[in-house]
Design an enzyme around this catalytic site. Sequence first.
Site, mmCIF file in Angstrom:
data_model
loop_
_atom_site.group_PDB
_atom_site.id
_atom_site.type_symbol
_atom_site.label_atom_id
_atom_site.label_comp_id
_atom_site.label_asym_id
_atom_site.label_seq_id
_atom_site.Cartn_x
_atom_site.Cartn_y
_atom_site.Cartn_z
ATOM 1 N N HIS A 44 20.207 2.559 -36.979
ATOM 2 C CA HIS A 44 20.005 3.996 -37.218
ATOM 3 C C HIS A 44 19.904 4.200 -38.728
ATOM 4 O O HIS A 44 20.882 4.550 -39.381
ATOM 5 C CB HIS A 44 21.194 4.767 -36.625
ATOM 6 C CG HIS A 44 20.983 6.246 -36.529
ATOM 7 N ND1 HIS A 44 21.494 6.999 -35.503
ATOM 8 C CD2 HIS A 44 20.330 7.106 -37.328
ATOM 9 C CE1 HIS A 44 21.157 8.278 -35.680
ATOM 10 N NE2 HIS A 44 20.461 8.365 -36.790
ATOM 11 N N GLU A 71 16.758 4.221 -34.187
ATOM 12 C CA GLU A 71 17.128 5.621 -33.968
ATOM 13 C C GLU A 71 16.956 6.419 -35.256
ATOM 14 O O GLU A 71 17.185 5.878 -36.345
ATOM 15 C CB GLU A 71 18.619 5.737 -33.627
ATOM 16 C CG GLU A 71 19.072 5.017 -32.415
ATOM 17 C CD GLU A 71 20.606 5.087 -32.274
ATOM 18 O OE1 GLU A 71 21.071 4.741 -31.188
ATOM 19 O OE2 GLU A 71 21.315 5.474 -33.232
ATOM 20 N N HIS A 192 27.008 6.681 -27.328
ATOM 21 C CA HIS A 192 27.960 7.364 -28.208
ATOM 22 C C HIS A 192 29.359 7.321 -27.615
ATOM 23 O O HIS A 192 29.604 7.839 -26.540
ATOM 24 C CB HIS A 192 27.586 8.814 -28.510
ATOM 25 C CG HIS A 192 27.807 9.126 -29.962
ATOM 26 N ND1 HIS A 192 29.055 9.236 -30.508
ATOM 27 C CD2 HIS A 192 26.934 9.258 -30.984
ATOM 28 C CE1 HIS A 192 28.938 9.452 -31.806
ATOM 29 N NE2 HIS A 192 27.671 9.457 -32.131
HETATM 30 N N1 PXP Z 1 23.228 6.653 -29.725
HETATM 31 C C1 PXP Z 1 22.967 7.411 -30.802
HETATM 32 C C2 PXP Z 1 21.795 8.332 -30.751
HETATM 33 C C3 PXP Z 1 23.755 7.328 -31.959
HETATM 34 O O1 PXP Z 1 23.463 8.096 -33.027
HETATM 35 C C4 PXP Z 1 24.835 6.430 -31.986
HETATM 36 C C5 PXP Z 1 25.663 6.317 -33.230
HETATM 37 O O2 PXP Z 1 24.865 5.910 -34.285
HETATM 38 C C6 PXP Z 1 25.072 5.650 -30.835
HETATM 39 C C7 PXP Z 1 24.267 5.790 -29.724
HETATM 40 C C8 PXP Z 1 26.190 4.655 -30.780
HETATM 41 O O3 PXP Z 1 27.429 5.319 -30.827
HETATM 42 P P1 PXP Z 1 28.749 4.502 -31.081
HETATM 43 O O4 PXP Z 1 28.684 3.951 -32.460
HETATM 44 O O5 PXP Z 1 29.839 5.517 -30.898
HETATM 45 O O6 PXP Z 1 28.802 3.404 -30.038
#
Ligand code: PXP
Length: 239
Positions: A44, A71, A192
């Site tokens: 990301h 992302e 997330h």
């Molecule tokens: N999906 C998206 C769109 C995110 O922004 C993130 C965090 O960057 C994640 C998934 C992954 O989340 P986590 O780090 O809490 O596993």
Amino acid sequence: MATKLSVNINKIATLRNSRGGNNPDVLQAAIDCQLFGADGITVHPRPDERHIRYADVRDIKKIITTEFNIEGNPTEDKFVELVLEVKPEQVTLVPDALGQLTSDHGWDTIKQAKYLREIIAVFKSAGIRVSIFVDPVADMVSAAADTGTDRVELYTEAYAKGYKANKETAIAPYIIAAKAAIDNKLGLNAGHDLDRHNLNFFASSIPNLAEVSIGHALIADALYYGLENTIQLFKRQLV
Ligand code: PXP
């Protein structure tokens, strides 16, 4: 088919950046995550490059043997240019603000339909699969189908927060949203705050879950169990 695990390696970049230098080596970590069983690598990149840098994304492209998922917010021209240059298997569009600690809401696929339709067409014409981040709300999932996206990624923070108190209550909106994805012929991702405790119940309750992307909890667990064991441990939650 088992849900795929895409490992988000932003946190490894955060650790590297905290000291300058190249330890830990983000590129080596991406290579090793794949060796240890990850089905994909997620990054990301943000415009301030405080985690993953744009150069990391280009370097990872050279070594990727699994699925590459990038992302980010497409309102940043730099992000769109990077994705079109690197051509990952998937781009996940996230409406996060500049400097935001982490993503905390999905797109409004009704109000932002026109914008999404236009930007999704740009990625799709480059042959890149598109997923858009949405809250677990059936109307948002249904409206996503009109944007031309291939998949939606359900934002799972609410599930993760509610899991300990009552997992049945916490999963309920996600089951409805997942059905809306099936009804609208959309693929389904999630992410997330998924962790080794809440992942199995989520994946086994959502039959059409194609992929989860997990960063924070997985990298934190790797401090105790090592990266290889941790990836295997998370993968076992998905069968
Ligand atoms: N999906 C998206 C769109 C995110 O922004 C993130 C965090 O960057 C994640 C998934 C992954 O989340 P986590 O780090 O809490 O596993």
